[in-house]
Design a protein around this motif. Structure first.
Motif, short mmCIF file in Angstrom:
data_model
loop_
_atom_site.label_atom_id
_atom_site.label_comp_id
_atom_site.label_asym_id
_atom_site.label_seq_id
_atom_site.Cartn_x
_atom_site.Cartn_y
_atom_site.Cartn_z
N LEU A 160 69.41 66.52 38.37
CA LEU A 160 68.69 65.40 38.95
C LEU A 160 68.10 65.79 40.32
CD1 LEU A 160 69.72 61.75 38.85
CD2 LEU A 160 69.36 62.71 41.09
N GLY A 161 68.90 66.47 41.14
CA GLY A 161 68.42 66.91 42.45
C GLY A 161 67.23 67.86 42.33
N LEU A 162 67.33 68.80 41.38
CA LEU A 162 66.23 69.76 41.17
C LEU A 162 64.97 69.02 40.70
CD1 LEU A 162 68.23 72.62 39.45
CD2 LEU A 162 66.82 72.92 41.51
N PRO A 217 72.20 60.80 47.54
CA PRO A 217 71.13 61.52 48.25
C PRO A 217 71.49 62.98 48.56
CG PRO A 217 71.52 59.36 49.25
CD PRO A 217 72.61 59.57 48.24
N ASP A 218 72.81 63.29 48.57
CA ASP A 218 73.20 64.70 48.81
C ASP A 218 72.57 65.60 47.76
OD1 ASP A 218 74.79 63.72 50.83
OD2 ASP A 218 76.65 63.82 49.67
N PHE A 237 78.32 64.89 40.70
CA PHE A 237 77.40 63.87 40.21
C PHE A 237 78.00 62.52 40.64
CE2 PHE A 237 74.52 62.76 36.32
CZ PHE A 237 73.67 62.07 37.17
N PRO A 238 77.77 62.12 41.90
CA PRO A 238 78.44 60.93 42.44
C PRO A 238 78.29 59.69 41.56
CG PRO A 238 77.30 62.09 44.18
CD PRO A 238 76.95 62.80 42.90
N GLU A 239 77.10 59.52 40.95
CA GLU A 239 76.86 58.37 40.07
C GLU A 239 77.91 58.26 38.95
OE1 GLU A 239 72.64 58.41 38.95
OE2 GLU A 239 73.35 57.91 36.94
N THR A 240 78.41 59.41 38.49
CA THR A 240 79.43 59.37 37.43
C THR A 240 80.81 59.73 37.99
OG1 THR A 240 78.94 61.66 36.85
CG2 THR A 240 77.76 59.97 35.62
N ALA A 241 80.96 59.51 39.31
CA ALA A 241 82.27 59.66 39.97
C ALA A 241 82.79 61.10 40.02
CB ALA A 241 83.31 58.73 39.34
N ARG A 242 81.87 62.06 40.00
CA ARG A 242 82.28 63.46 40.23
C ARG A 242 81.79 63.83 41.63
NH1 ARG A 242 84.00 61.92 35.90
NH2 ARG A 242 83.75 62.99 33.91
#
Ligand code: ADP
Length: 424
Positions: free
Chosen positions: A229-231, A206-207, A119-124
């Motif tokens: 979120l992606g789903l 976007p990934d 979850f890039p937004e939360t730095a994972r």
């Protein structure tokens, strides 16, 4: 009702986070507390997140509960089920991510399952199968010292291989950046080699959309809120879900309003101080709470006298020094449990007195209140503050009810007024 997405979350707060994420993407979402009974009446929704407490229990038990949840979701038409895990992959070599994934995969007859806690937004982020928490690999992050599941290996292909009977492969960033077709081809290749799961890298937001688009074509996926979120985006983009405009609408809830605070966080202490200017506030005596149930009764009587003129706040919250002193007198667990149960008693008393809009500060405190009021689930609504939505009780014995459940440090300085302003 046909669900576009079914989710099984391995803990309550993770479930709330996911339900909130799906709602923000336009999916009308209900979070249930445990596997719902068959007669639970749901409003028309796109997604249901079943909250379990299965992260740290015995693997066999986690498998049984997750399979029950899956059966319920598939029974309501969910084609895709997301098994929601922690974004730091909290688990041990004994499970529970691998065993639950294996069982759900067998149940739905899926060949290969995409897995990512990214979850890039939360730095994972995940790169070459290695999970990073902020700037450092998982095994150098604070998770290395987790009391229940210390994470000593950042390589998720290895971590999941130790837990799962399925072979585990990798879809790396180079493949992912070539697009959805490249991911499909790689998955088919891994499935052809007999692999049952694939960790997939994700470094940029976007990934998640590419991953979501491919995952949605399968029956099962495993990941954190980022994959949710992606789903959700994939379901909206493909037209399978028509995004709800804004928050889930519903009938206005007229009843009385009250706030409870059991959190002793800095943010909550400040929010209580600010509430003093706009509503009556009762500070409970924690020693008297530990001594018996009289203090909770006194609090309900105090509220009943005032509540018809406007909202009130009842708080057990105290400074770190006061908390430490109380704990040294009574023991940490005993003090915490007694106060949580007193808050649940007060919540019950308040709803009996007609409260239908209830704001609770504190994660454990909220859990105790929701359990006591026997609320089977919530429809997620408008966001009061980041991560804190208005919740509409679904199937509650007390009828229509709105809640806001806030864990410790969440919310702005005027949180209680902000919440009341949106709960009607
Ligand atoms: P947070 O979300 O801030 O962690 P929680 O409700 O999860 O809040 O946890 C707060 C804990 O502190 C609960 O177990 C609660 O019962 C306990 N607690 C509340 N007030 C006091 C107090 N005055 N002294 C000691 N413990 C308290």
């Amino acid at each position: 009702m046909t669900l576009a997405l079914g989710c099984i979350a391995d803990d309550y707060t993770g479930a709330s986070d996911l339900a909130n994420t799906l709602t923000r993407q336009g999916l009308r979402t209900v979070q249930t507390i445990g596997v719902p009974s068959d007669d639970l009446k749901l409003p028309e929704v796109d997604a249901v997140v079943v909250s379990l407490k299965s992260r740290s229990i015995e693997a066999g038990e986690a498998v049984a509960k997750s399979r029950d949840a899956e059966k319920w979701l598939r029974g309501r038409g969910a084609r895709h089920v997301l098994f929601k895990i922690c974004s730091t992959f909290d688990s041990t070599d004994a499970g529970n991510i691998g065993p639950v994934m294996d069982a759900l995969r067998a149940d739905c007859g899926e060949k290969i399952v995409l897995v990512t806690p990214a979850f890039p937004e939360t730095a994972r982020t995940v790169y070459q199968g290695n999970l990073f928490v902020g700037l450092v690999p998982l095994n150098e992050s604070p998770l290395k010292d987790h009391p229940l599941n210390p994470m000593h290996d950042s390589n998720l292909v290895r971590v999941l291989s130790r837990q799962s009977k399925a072979g585990v492969g990798l879809v790396n960033l180079a493949t992912l950046t070539r697009g959805a077709d490249a991911v499909r081809t790689r998955l088919a290749e891994l499935a052809g080699q007999g692999m049952g799961a694939a960790i997939i890298d994700a470094v940029f937001d976007p990934d998640l959309e590419t991953i979501g688009a491919v995952a949605a074509e399968h029956r099962l996926s495993v990941g954190a809120s980022g994959l949710g979120l992606g789903l959700a985006r994939a379901l909206v983009k493909s037209g399978k879900v028509k995004p709800a405009s804004g928050a889930a609408a519903g009938r206005a809830v007229e009843g009385l309003a009250a706030c409870l605070a059991g959190s002793c966080s800095q943010a909550t202490l400040q929010q209580i101080a600010n509430a003093e200017a706009v509503m009556p506030v009762l500070h409970l005596d924690p020693d008297r709470i530990v001594a018996g149930t009289e203090e909770a009764r006194r609090a309900v009587a105090w509220a009943v006298e005032r509540i018809r003129s406007g909202p009130v706040l009842i708080a057990s919250s105290a400074t770190p020094e006061e908390v430490a002193a109380l704990q040294s007198r009574h023991g940490r667990a005993k003090a915490g449990h007694a106060i949580e149960q007193a808050m649940a008693d007060i919540a019950e008393g308040l709803t009996n007195a007609g409260v239908r809009r209830l704001i609770v500060a504190g994660g454990e405190t909220s859990g105790a209140v929701v359990d006591r009021l026997r609320i089977p689930g919530f429809l997620v609504g408008e966001e009061i503050a980041a991560g804190v939505p208005v919740l509409r009780a679904v199937g509650a014995k007390d009828g229509e009810m709105l809640l806001a459940l806030k864990s410790g440090n969440f919310g702005g300085p005027q949180f209680f007024s902000d919440a009341l302003g949106l709960m009607h």
